[in-house]
Design a protein around this motif. Structure first.
Motif, PDB file in Angstrom:
ATOM      1  N   GLU A  28       0.834  -1.203   0.000  1.00  0.00           N
ATOM      2  CA  GLU A  28       0.000   0.000   0.000  1.00  0.00           C
ATOM      3  C   GLU A  28       0.868   1.252   0.000  1.00  0.00           C
ATOM      4  N   LYS A  32       0.671   4.188  -2.852  1.00  0.00           N
ATOM      5  CA  LYS A  32       0.479   5.591  -2.476  1.00  0.00           C
ATOM      6  C   LYS A  32       1.651   6.439  -2.952  1.00  0.00           C
ATOM      7  N   GLY A  69       5.720   7.678  -0.427  1.00  0.00           N
ATOM      8  CA  GLY A  69       4.604   7.035   0.260  1.00  0.00           C
ATOM      9  C   GLY A  69       4.454   7.467   1.698  1.00  0.00           C
ATOM     10  N   THR A  73       3.083  12.127   1.378  1.00  0.00           N
ATOM     11  CA  THR A  73       1.638  11.997   1.541  1.00  0.00           C
ATOM     12  C   THR A  73       1.136  12.612   2.843  1.00  0.00           C
TER      13      THR A  73
END
Length: 292
Positions: A28, A32, A69, A73
């Motif tokens: 994940e 991202k 990531g 973010t």
């Protein structure tokens, strides 16, 4: 017939930029990070990750997962501010021109105008010297040429307005916006030993550079704090600019975020040192407030 079915499935596992990872294999964090990298850097960023596939795909993976990531973010600092911080730090360090070009490209993609980036790089002449500022300006020139070749039209931005005010007085006014006591502190420290140093700090650093009005003062402090953190050799000056940044409206969390950004670009030791300076500043400000 089965072979014809398998091949397209394998092709679907190749990420844009030549990454051979199926969506099932991607974390994940990676997903991202990849989305954020493409948002900021576009194809320029993709090419960086692609270039690492033949020598160190793990490095490419960590760049995507950690830098984009985990760090990019986070919402404590907007993307324009982040890229201004990185352009300033990489210009000041002066040893990562390919990466500087990538982030100049990213800064233009995230809302900085051409003239704002010129100001960030020009400001680095104060903290890292003229040679590094010249190299940074040449990198900007090359990026703009490449983008023009691609048909990209970047915002020119405002030009600095000139003032006829006495330079030393103007410098005193500008530095006092960061700390009302700083002129007296400079005089106390250097008036007897090196008065010319005071004159040049005020005349060049603050009248000629900081007084220019085509870069928001918030961005000027973000650029300075990130550069001084990355350089790691000027903790008293970093401390002053953290004070100044807080005085003109930067938040504690925004400055923390600059330090976290520097884990990517100048390493964890410089970020740890920067966080420790921020802690000192906050403790001193809290003590001052409690004594009032």
């Amino acid at each position: 017939m089965k072979l014809l079915i398998i091949i397209p499935l394998l092709v679907l596992g190749i990420h844009a930029g030549g990454q051979i990872q199926s969506s099932a294999m991607q974390s994940e964090r990676y997903q991202k990070g990849w989305e954020k990298l493409r948002e900021i850097e576009g194809k320029t960023g993709e090419k960086v990750i692609e270039s690492l596939q033949g020598i160190s795909p793990d490095l490419g993976m960590f760049i995507v997962e950690y830098a984009y990531g985990d760090i990019y973010t986070r919402n404590a600092l907007d993307l324009k501010s982040r890229e201004i911080a990185v352009v300033a730090a990489l210009t000041a360090m002066g040893n990562a021109e390919p990466q500087l070009k990538v982030h100049i490209n990213g800064a233009l993609n995230t809302g900085s105008s051409i003239n704002e980036l010129k100001e960030v790089i020009l400001q680095m002449s104060v903290y890292a010297g003229f040679p590094k500022a010249m190299n940074g300006m040449n990198a900007l020139k090359e990026v703009l040429h490449d983008r023009q070749q691609q048909g990209i039209k970047d915002k020119r931005g405002n030009t600095a307005t000139k003032t006829k005010t006495d330079r030393i007085k103007l410098g005193e006014q500008e530095i006092s916006k960061l700390d009302s006591q700083q002129v007296e502190k400079l005089k106390k420290a250097y008036q007897d030993f090196s008065p010319d140093l005071i004159k040049f700090i005020l005349g060049y650093g603050y009248a000629d550079i900081f007084a220019r009005d085509n870069l928001d003062k918030k961005y000027r402090q973000i650029a300075t704090i990130s550069a001084l953190t990355a350089l790691g050799t000027a903790q008293p000056q970093l401390k002053f600019h953290i004070y100044g940044g807080l005085n003109i409206g930067l938040t504690e969390n925004e400055i923390k975020e600059i330090m976290l950004m520097m884990t990517v670009y100048s390493g964890f030791p410089s970020a740890i040192n920067g966080i420790n300076v921020l802690k000192e500043v906050l403790a001193e400000r809290e003590k001052d407030n409690s004594n009032r």
